[in-house]
Design an enzyme around this catalytic site. Structure first.
Site, PDB file in Angstrom:
ATOM      1  N   LYS A   1     -12.137   0.581  -5.967  1.00 28.09           N
ATOM      2  CA  LYS A   1     -11.889   1.492  -7.081  1.00 28.09           C
ATOM      3  C   LYS A   1     -12.473   0.988  -8.409  1.00 28.09           C
ATOM      4  O   LYS A   1     -12.853   1.776  -9.261  1.00 28.09           O
ATOM      5  CB  LYS A   1     -10.388   1.728  -7.255  1.00 28.09           C
ATOM      6  CG  LYS A   1      -9.731   2.392  -6.055  1.00 28.09           C
ATOM      7  CD  LYS A   1      -9.389   3.840  -6.327  1.00 28.09           C
ATOM      8  CE  LYS A   1      -9.082   4.639  -5.086  1.00 28.09           C
ATOM      9  NZ  LYS A   1      -8.061   4.086  -4.211  1.00 28.09           N
TER      10      LYS A   1
ATOM     11  N   GLU B   1      -5.243   9.498 -13.108  1.00 31.09           N
ATOM     12  CA  GLU B   1      -4.137   9.759 -12.189  1.00 31.09           C
ATOM     13  C   GLU B   1      -4.147   8.646 -11.153  1.00 31.09           C
ATOM     14  O   GLU B   1      -5.172   8.008 -10.930  1.00 31.09           O
ATOM     15  CB  GLU B   1      -4.323  11.104 -11.487  1.00 31.09           C
ATOM     16  CG  GLU B   1      -5.162  11.056 -10.203  1.00 31.09           C
ATOM     17  CD  GLU B   1      -6.628  10.679 -10.420  1.00 31.09           C
ATOM     18  OE1 GLU B   1      -7.142  10.875 -11.539  1.00 31.09           O
ATOM     19  OE2 GLU B   1      -7.263  10.176  -9.468  1.00 31.09           O
TER      20      GLU B   1
ATOM     21  N   SER C   1     -12.064  -1.228   2.612  1.00 31.04           N
ATOM     22  CA  SER C   1     -12.015  -0.731   1.231  1.00 31.04           C
ATOM     23  C   SER C   1     -11.083  -1.520   0.319  1.00 31.04           C
ATOM     24  O   SER C   1     -11.293  -1.557  -0.892  1.00 31.04           O
ATOM     25  CB  SER C   1     -11.622   0.748   1.228  1.00 31.04           C
ATOM     26  OG  SER C   1     -10.414   0.949   1.940  1.00 31.04           O
TER      27      SER C   1
HETATM   28  C1  LIG Z   1      -7.652   4.703  -2.991  1.00 33.60           C
HETATM   29  C2  LIG Z   1      -8.029   3.988  -1.772  1.00 33.60           C
HETATM   30  C3  LIG Z   1      -8.641   4.652  -0.685  1.00 33.60           C
HETATM   31  C4  LIG Z   1      -8.839   6.150  -0.649  1.00 33.60           C
HETATM   32  O1  LIG Z   1      -9.660   6.666  -1.646  1.00 33.60           O
HETATM   33  P1  LIG Z   1     -11.140   7.116  -1.356  1.00 33.60           P
HETATM   34  O2  LIG Z   1     -11.542   7.804  -2.600  1.00 33.60           O
HETATM   35  O3  LIG Z   1     -11.116   8.023  -0.167  1.00 33.60           O
HETATM   36  O4  LIG Z   1     -11.934   5.897  -1.091  1.00 33.60           O
HETATM   37  C5  LIG Z   1      -9.039   3.909   0.409  1.00 33.60           C
HETATM   38  N1  LIG Z   1      -8.820   2.567   0.461  1.00 33.60           N
HETATM   39  C6  LIG Z   1      -8.224   1.903  -0.548  1.00 33.60           C
HETATM   40  C7  LIG Z   1      -8.006   0.439  -0.419  1.00 33.60           C
HETATM   41  C8  LIG Z   1      -7.807   2.581  -1.695  1.00 33.60           C
HETATM   42  O5  LIG Z   1      -7.207   1.914  -2.681  1.00 33.60           O
END
Ligand SMILES: *Cc1c(COP(=O)(O)O)cnc(C)c1O
Length: 392
Positions: free
Chosen positions: A90, A112, A378
């Protein structure tokens, strides 16, 4: 066919666009007119790239997961977005947008957040760059995600509890949009995923595209070719997935797989698998697939992971789905949990619950022994420890 870039009105095929109240026209038009020129300028790129390297800690490693590869009898590489500052992908987007906002002369940032990861990333960027930060968060999420609320407050952000609707992410987006309408001149709204009116989906995808840019460079160095056989990522709104897929969507030999949150099962009434359950509709300013009733009421989504608990999907992904350029899997809560424990025990990496949905594709699809499979990790699992311990 170009999958990567929307047309001048922000459409990916039939999805996208900018469906906004008139009060927001000036903000959105200002962004539409200026975003490309600013973010592609030398001056912007110099500052942004320097922060990505020295502050965020990029490039993130592309890690060959030997034990996991053995177990699934294929060649698995993990793109370690969990090692970024603040613990997820993020920050790539939050820093980029706050830098952009400064160049637009804005002094106040709103955002948000659901799980709190985007709120923390935005509060971090605002602390660093000296802007006021207000984060809208559903009251229920505030209770579920106490550690991230504490981090935002320590970083100097004001966290506003949203008590309307289901008191979760989609209501927080509505409240942030309302704030923006009331403060159009001073304020920039940092949207946390590839959703929202044009140009946000493209803007966020560009900031996250560093993920696939690095994957290509790292694969070239490790295996002598830039393209893997598969790239896999989880999709909430779709920003880590857009970043992971970005430089591969026009490369035909690369197969693309997206993992959505099935919740308790797509037919259970407690799910967030938008491509399976969604129909064409407008949500938060763009036309895409939306989980809704026949008369257009948004259906409450459910996922064990707050970051995937969203009733829509970015228009970029809706287009990939419609054109069958990407294959979509629905991963249930318990399947994601199982894979979180498996990665932890096999590789000593505790993944975010969201990322565990991408890992669970390994159980759903058979890969060949020599396939190069890149999975976007992610984020890290610190924020999910309570859920993990409950299920130990
Ligand atoms: C917020 C988040 C997501 C989901 O958001 P995307 O916009 O679909 O990437 C996925 N993995 C993590 C670790 C997150 O914090």
């Amino acid at each position: 066919m170009n999958y990567k870039n929307p047309d001048e009105h922000g459409y990916y095929g039939e999805f996208g666009g900018a469906f906004i109240p008139e009060m927001l026209y000036p903000n959105i038009e200002e962004l539409q007119k200026n975003y490309l020129q600013i973010i592609e300028s030398e001056d912007f790129q110099a500052e942004y790239q320097d922060l990505l390297t020295n502050y965020v800690g990029r490039a993130t490693p592309l890690y060959f997961a030997k034990n996991l590869s053995q177990k699934y009898n294929t060649q698995i590489y993990l793109k370690r977005e969990d090692l970024n500052h603040t613990g997820a992908h993020k920050i790539n987007n939050a820093l980029g947008q706050v830098l952009l906002a400064k160049r637009l002369g804005k002094t106040r940032i709103i955002a948000e957040t659901g799980a709190g990861q985007h709120g923390v990333a935005t509060a971090t960027a605002c602390a660093l760059l000296g802007l006021e930060c207000i984060v809208y968060m559903g009251e229920i999420d505030i209770q579920r995600q106490a550690p991230n609320v504490a981090r935002m407050k320590m970083l100097g952000a004001e966290v506003v509890a949203v008590t309307s609707g289901s008191k979760t992410l989609k209501d927080a987006v509505n409240e942030a949009l309302r704030d923006w309408i009331n403060n159009p001149v001073t304020t920039h709204y940092v949207i946390g995923s590839v959703v929202g009116p044009h140009p946000f989906p493209d803007l966020v995808a560009r900031f996250q595209s560093i993920i696939s840019k690095e994957i290509r460079e790292q694969l070239k160095e490790k295996i002598g070719r830039e393209n893997p056989d598969y790239v896999i990522a989880c999709v909430g709104g779709g920003s880590n997935a857009a970043g992971t897929f970005y430089h591969f969507v026009e490369e035909k030999e690369v197969k693309i797989i997206a993992a959505e949150a099935g919740g308790l099962g797509v037919d259970s009434g407690k799910s967030a698998a938008t491509t399976f359950l969604g129909t064409l509709g407008v949500l938060h300013g763009s036309k895409s697939l939306v989980m809704q009733t026949e008369d257009g009421q948004v259906i409450e989504p459910h996922s064990i992971s707050a970051g995937l608990d969203y009733p829509g999907i970015g228009p970029f992904h809706a287009h990939l789905f419609k054109e069958k350029r990407a294959e979509f899997f629905s991963i249930n809560d318990n399947e994601a949990l199982k894979c979180a424990f498996e990665l932890t025990r096999l590789e000593g990496i505790i993944p975010a619950l969201e990322s565990s949905h991408a890992l669970a594709v390994l159980d759903k699809k058979k890969f060949n022994e020599n396939d190069i499979v890149v999975i976007c990790l992610s984020g890290r699992g610190d924020k999910d420890m309570e859920t993990y311990l409950k299920n130990l």
